[in-house]
Design an enzyme around this catalytic site. Structure first.
Site, mmCIF file in Angstrom:
data_model
loop_
_atom_site.group_PDB
_atom_site.id
_atom_site.type_symbol
_atom_site.label_atom_id
_atom_site.label_comp_id
_atom_site.label_asym_id
_atom_site.label_seq_id
_atom_site.Cartn_x
_atom_site.Cartn_y
_atom_site.Cartn_z
ATOM 1 N N HIS A 454 -23.782 20.152 9.191
ATOM 2 C CA HIS A 454 -22.577 19.422 9.616
ATOM 3 C C HIS A 454 -22.551 18.020 9.015
ATOM 4 O O HIS A 454 -21.539 17.574 8.466
ATOM 5 C CB HIS A 454 -22.544 19.346 11.150
ATOM 6 N N GLU A 745 11.468 -7.340 4.154
ATOM 7 C CA GLU A 745 10.507 -7.111 5.244
ATOM 8 C C GLU A 745 11.138 -7.329 6.624
ATOM 9 O O GLU A 745 10.459 -7.243 7.647
ATOM 10 C CB GLU A 745 9.273 -7.994 5.057
ATOM 11 N N GLY A 766 7.896 -5.433 1.682
ATOM 12 C CA GLY A 766 6.696 -5.864 2.403
ATOM 13 C C GLY A 766 6.580 -4.988 3.646
ATOM 14 O O GLY A 766 7.067 -5.351 4.716
ATOM 15 N N THR A 767 5.985 -3.810 3.470
ATOM 16 C CA THR A 767 6.059 -2.812 4.551
ATOM 17 C C THR A 767 5.163 -3.130 5.744
ATOM 18 O O THR A 767 5.324 -2.527 6.798
ATOM 19 C CB THR A 767 5.745 -1.398 4.016
ATOM 20 N N CYS A 831 4.681 -3.634 -1.776
ATOM 21 C CA CYS A 831 3.399 -4.340 -1.873
ATOM 22 C C CYS A 831 2.664 -4.422 -0.535
ATOM 23 O O CYS A 831 1.691 -5.142 -0.402
ATOM 24 C CB CYS A 831 3.581 -5.737 -2.460
#
Length: 877
Positions: A454, A745, A766-767, A831
């Site tokens: 595992h 944004e 500008g997320t 960005c």
């Protein structure tokens, strides 16, 4: 009536969405004539229905399962609970995406005391019969009834101690019969009723447990990390048993058609005689190399090699197979495209192209972009390694270098990592419950288990360094210590492990950046050949920009100028600007910063060699720059000729109730135009100087005004920028073009993009902020409640890590639809952190962005993801 259940003979490989990966592959192996113990698959849709019906199996599905039990009995010639020829089955999960170790399995189902006596008599092997029964009781109790397996392990350890033996295989039939009785007593004491004897009751309990395991914590974590939707559900495979634990002419193994750590062609795997599959996977016993199987079972091994070739040629990919040998006869229990390290993935993809099995596009599409991350992380320094002596050696199960403080459980790993400590998780063997701790750790070291245990499989999938099966360690988990090479190590001591060689070192060994060459370059060249999206980087220093260029960045999509203010030699001047009383004082302070900013920008233009550089003007609220230490406050007061009390009053006045929506971004330039003037001078002067030095480069600075919500804001700041820039260019007597754009944004900017586009040369999403503003979540505080959102299935992913297509994505699409007709020359990128997330990159390609921008080390990930998105698009045409 809807079909909820399929025999293996009724399925195909292309039915994985319905039958899950395991079920579809069992059906495919059956179709191509391989030796597969027969059975049936309950569909993923049945799992979804189970949850819709309040975690119950409805009468229609139950009826079909009972019908297929009869069909299975006909095929096998065996019957559940029969006194002459009893049917025993395994019950295994199987989602459409491989999730090794995340969900549950039950073996030997159908046993009760009467059936045990029947198979003991018929096989003339009572030890095997009772071994199967005690395993079944333990697995059923753990998986179906959630009685922890540790209670049973303790009983086994006591029995071995009592008999003076070390291995489970050394226990006799009578010992195992006694253990089975003890297990049933333990079950009754924990559950309050007798262990079930009816095979059908056992089967439905097991099916429900597998469905339930789709929603267990470790599966939820794995799904979030691997972008697997909760709505997919898991299939359940009910398969007649093949027994690897009947004696010395039996065994079980896990094998790969190529080395999953290096990608080298050739059979790679492990085998245990007189064992069941869980023994290999769980790492309970350390197995032998697959090549040793040839000596013990020459006929079965010859057939197995042929099967491996058939499967790899059929699937055109490296296969991970589970198999059992019963009385010298081979049975295939599973095949799937094997999990592999990033290094192996690149080699296998290139080799498959060279062998004529795959095209370049197919090779690019085969590689999980997220795995590239592991290639770009540090390795041990070769010189430091020469001077270091290993104190122990295990199996190099997952490449990479890790050093950190020793911790002994997942909880401590998480807790210490959250406070910034680097840790190495040391365990006897890992279990699926450890996954969050494994993620938090720099690396994993186990005492037991092989290359397919595992720990090894999960670590390779996560790209995390792992050394497994170091049997020289004497472990004392209870007291959080172990002994190796005569030295006692306690929790908190430093250790270093090398996942390539398996070596273990005392203390900390220096690490160096990984070198990228060979197959990596080949795959990246192919990716660049097929992608449409450009890939830029978010970089604030020449060193970051240089690293990003080495990794293939085609420009800077975001330079955060505020990061340049925090260095000791410039923060003082910026603080003076903040507490100034007049424009003249502010300009005087900013003049001190100007040469530093200009020098920094020159470094970026030099590093990018004429490629685009987008420079965002000052964005954070001013309170982030003011001093908090008494000595720094006194220093500022002295510099400005003010009292400490006056400075403290000014600092207090900067306090905001919601600073992320307060006095920041373009609002700073509206209030203090002198900031925009200074930054424009720095950008343009830097561009002029580098252009003079390198006339062959076409330098076009892109000045980005942040946090615009209204066209009038943008026009106000743009006017300042254009006036100052044009004056500087005229004074220099040089021909220089520049662009002024904005970040999208704030939702209002998206809604009015047609107006803003008339004035802006470019948009960049500008997320990070756009996600904050769209959801109304603070990114810094969302961690306090997101886990509850995951648990209640409100969210499947963190919207700050993976782009929300339905909300934020819709705003992005609207921005493009409004903005591009208003300004056909508008170029648009992203960005935020999402720029390096593969599924977000896919969306950016889909909606037609020009570029994505991400942190330097994620540039190769974005390049590959962009190529995969373009290749996928071409397939749809």
């Amino acid at each position: 009536m809807k079909k909820w259940v399929y025999l293996f003979t009724e399925g195909r490989a292309d039915m994985r969405n319905l039958l899950g990966g395991k079920g579809a592959n069992l059906a495919e192996m059956t179709n191509i004539g391989l030796p597969v113990p027969q059975g049936f698959t309950i569909t993923t849709e049945a799992c979804t229905q189970y949850y819709e019906d309040g975690r119950e199996i409805n009468d229609e599905i139950r009826g079909q399962i009972e019908e297929y039990i009869l069909k299975m009995e006909e095929i096998t010639g065996k019957k559940f609970g029969d006194k002459e020829n009893p049917l025993l089955v395994s019950v295994r999960s199987g989602a459409r995406a491989s999730m090794p170790g995340m969900m549950d399995t039950i073996l030997n189902l159908g046993l009760n005391e009467e059936v045990v006596e029947v198979i003991a008599r018929k096989s003339n092997n009572p030890r095997w019969a009772w071994d199967c029964y005690r395993r079944f009781i333990q697995m059923y109790s753990d998986v179906v009834m959630e009685v922890g397996k540790k209670y049973f392990e303790e009983l086994i350890d006591k029995m071995k101690e009592k008999r003076g033996v070390k291995q489970d295989v050394d226990l006799t039939a009578d010992d195992l019969k006694e253990l089975a009785c003890q297990f049933k007593s333990e079950y009754k004491s924990k559950i309050g009723k007798d262990f079930p004897d009816d095979p059908k009751e056992q089967l439905f309990g097991a099916i429900k447990a597998v469905f339930r395991s789709w929603d267990n914590p470790r599966a939820n974590v794995y799904r979030r990390d691997n972008d697997i939707p909760y709505s997919w559900g898991t299939a359940v495979n009910v398969q007649s048993m093949a027994f690897g634990n009947m004696g010395d002419d039996c065994g079980t193994g896990v094998a790969f058609t190529r080395d999953p750590a290096t990608g080298a062609k050739g059979l790679f795997g492990e085998f245990l005689t007189n064992a069941q599959g869980e023994d290999v996977v769980a790492g309970v016993r350390t197995p032998m190399h697959i090549s040793e199987m040839e000596e013990k079972f020459p006929e079965a091994f010859k057939q197995f090699k042929e099967v491996c070739e058939i499967l790899e040629n059929h699937y055109k990919d490296m296969q991970d197979m589970e198999f059992t040998v019963e009385a010298g006869k081979l049975y295939m229990l599973q095949t799937r495209n094997g999990k592999r390290t990033a290094q192996a993935a690149l080699k296998i993809a290139c080799d498959l192209v060279d062998e004529g099995m795959r095209t370049e596009e197919e090779a690019v599409a085969m590689i999980d972009p997220r795995n590239l991350d592991t290639l770009l992380h540090p390795q041990f320094d070769k010189d430091a390694l020469k001077n270091a002596t290993p104190i122990g050696k295990g199996l190099g199960a997952s490449p990479g270098a890790a050093c950190g403080k020793i911790v002994f459980n997942a909880e401590t790993a998480i807790e210490w990592a959250e406070r910034g400590e680097k840790v190495v998780l040391v365990r006897l063997e890992t279990s699926p419950e450890d996954i969050t701790g494994m993620k938090a750790a720099e690396g994993i070291l186990t005492v037991r288990g092989g290359m397919t245990s595992h720990a090894a499989v999960v670590a390779r999938g996560m790209g995390e360094c792992c050394v497994s099966g170091c049997g020289d360690i004497t472990m004392d988990e209870e007291n959080k210590r172990f002994t190796l090479a005569g030295k006692e190590f306690n929790e908190g001591d430093f250790i270093s492990i090398d996942g390539s060689t398996g070596n273990i070192y005392d203390g900390v060994i220096k690490t160096v950046d990984a070198k990228i060459a060979g197959e990596f370059g080949r795959i990246m060249n192919w990716a660049d050949k097929y992608r449409r999206l450009k890939v830029r980087t978010n970089a604030d220093t020449p060193a970051d920009a240089k690293k990003a260029r080495e990794l293939g960045a085609e420009g800077i999509g975001l330079c955060r100028t505020e990061h340049m203010f925090f260095e000791e030699d410039r923060i003082a001047a910026f603080r003076e600007m903040i507490v100034s009383d007049s424009v003249e004082e502010r300009e005087e302070a900013l003049d001190k910063i100007l040469p530093y900013q200009q020098h920094d920008f020159e470094g970026l233009f030099e590093a990018l060699e004429g490629n685009p550089v987008t420079i965002r003007f000052l964005d954070p609220p001013l309170h982030e720059f003011v001093p908090t230490e008494e000595a720094d406050i006194e220093k500022l007061a002295k510099a400005k000729g003010k009292t400490v009390a006056e400075i403290k009053a000014m600092i207090d006045s900067l306090h905001e109730f919601n600073p992320m929506m307060g006095h920041r971004g373009c609002r700073l330039s509206v209030t203090y135009p002198e900031i925009a003037k200074m930054q424009t001078k720095a950008v343009i002067r830097a561009a002029i100087n580098v252009s003079k030095k390198h006339p062959e480069w076409k330098i076009v600075p892109e000045i980005m005004i942040p946090l615009v919500s209204d066209i009038k804001e943008f026009k106000f700041v743009k006017k300042i920028v254009v006036k100052v820039a044009d004056e500087e260019i005229k004074a220099a007597g040089i021909d220089l073009n520049y662009e002024v754009g904005t970040m999208i944004e704030i939702p209002r900017a998206a809604l009015t993009a047609d107006e803003i586009a008339k004035e802006a040369d470019f948009f960049c999403f500008g997320t990070n902020d756009l996600t904050q503003m769209t959801y109304g979540f603070s990114r810094d505080d969302a961690g306090k409640f997101l886990s509850a959102y995951y648990d209640t299935k409100i969210f499947e992913n963190n919207p700050f890590a993976r782009l929300d297509r339905d909300g934020v994505g819709k705003l992005m699409e609207m921005t493009l639809k409004l903005g591009r007709p208003a300004n056909p020359k508008l170029h648009v990128g992203i960005c935020g952190e999402h720029g390096g997330d593969p599924s977000s990159v896919e969306f950016c390609n889909e909606i037609g962005l020009d570029y994505v921008s991400c942190s330097p080390f994620r540039v190769p990930i974005a390049r590959l993801a962009a190529a995969q998105a373009a290749i996928s698009d071409n397939k749809k045409i």
